[in-house]
Write an enzyme that holds these catalytic residues in place. Structure first.
Site, mmCIF file in Angstrom:
data_model
loop_
_atom_site.group_PDB
_atom_site.id
_atom_site.type_symbol
_atom_site.label_atom_id
_atom_site.label_comp_id
_atom_site.label_asym_id
_atom_site.label_seq_id
_atom_site.Cartn_x
_atom_site.Cartn_y
_atom_site.Cartn_z
ATOM 1 C CE1 TYR A 188 -3.182 2.932 0.442
ATOM 2 C CE2 TYR A 188 -2.887 2.799 2.812
ATOM 3 C CZ TYR A 188 -3.434 3.420 1.712
ATOM 4 O OH TYR A 188 -4.229 4.527 1.874
ATOM 5 C CG ASP B 230 -3.772 2.133 -3.499
ATOM 6 O OD1 ASP B 230 -3.311 2.698 -4.508
ATOM 7 O OD2 ASP B 230 -4.484 2.708 -2.663
#
Length: 247
Positions: A104, A141
């Site tokens: 992330y 992400d």
């Protein structure tokens, strides 16, 4: 091997939405970002899966999780760099054939307030990946739309967080280190393929989005890519899941 990755923007909230049904699709492995929780806050389980967590020191923030039917050889939390390991952003599972790295990436924030930290983090993450002694699957992400095709409004977003020249350049550097963007490998010209939409202005309904969630694989795995999928119909977060099938 059928894998999925999803920024759920709060796992406890998503458990009351589409996440349980998505898990029941039977993926071999599911990587989750932005869990926003510690494992001791989980009052739920995932039958049939081993669950491995990394969490931020601050509760309700960041965090990663991997659910896998296959037990890994080793599990590593973070990159081994104290200044980058307080937010639970990197979780690595070693399997016999490859490493799975769930990530992330930090957001550069409004007015690029955190861009300096983001650039240092990108360099550290790229060095971290280069040290592995077998192929790597990176998912998560990455908080960047790499090319103009990867967002609906590139001109109006030029220079903003997630589409700044600096962030796009770091993505180019990462791919140049020997990684393949699996979705673009199979869908090089596909437009309108997005994984994140702002909650403002019915952006998702209008498909005014960004592709910032990825599966990357070491170039040596390029011939193993069978499918690279985006699941825009799956709700429950401002992101949708992405999938990868390796043979």
């Amino acid at each position: 091997m059928h894998m999925a990755s999803w920024n759920v923007n709060g796992l406890r909230a998503c458990m009351n939405k589409d996440f349980p049904d998505f898990v029941r699709r039977g993926f071999d492995l599911i990587a989750v970002q932005e869990t926003k929780m510690h494992p001791d806050q989980a009052d739920f389980t995932f039958p049939g899966y081993h669950a491995y967590w990394n969490w931020a020191e601050k509760k309700g923030y960041s965090g990663t999780l991997v659910l896998t039917k296959r037990e890994p050889i080793t599990v590593t939390r973070g990159m081994g760099i104290p200044e980058h390991d307080t937010e639970g952003r990197v979780l690595t599972l070693e399997f016999p054939e490859y490493y799975l790295v769930n990530v992330y990436t930090p957001n550069s924030q409004r007015e690029l307030a955190r861009l300096g930290y983001r650039m240092a983090w990108e360099d550290a993450f790229r060095a971290f990946l280069s040290a592995f002694n077998k192929p790597v699957v990176v998912c998560g992400d990455l908080n960047v739309a790499h090319k103009e095709i990867d967002l609906a409004n590139p001109k109006s977003n030029a220079g903003s967080a997630g589409f700044s020249p600096q962030e796009r350049g770091k993505m180019t550097e990462l791919l140049a280190e020997g990684f393949t963007d699996t979705f673009r490998h199979l869908h090089p010209e596909e437009k309108g393929a997005y994984t994140w939409w702002t909650y403002i202005g019915k952006a998702r309904e209008k498909n005014v989005g960004w592709r910032i969630d990825y599966f990357l694989v070491s170039d040596s795995f390029k011939t193993n890519i069978k499918e690279a999928t985006i699941y825009p119909e799956v709700m429950g977060s401002d992101h949708c899941p992405v999938g990868l099938v390796l043979v």
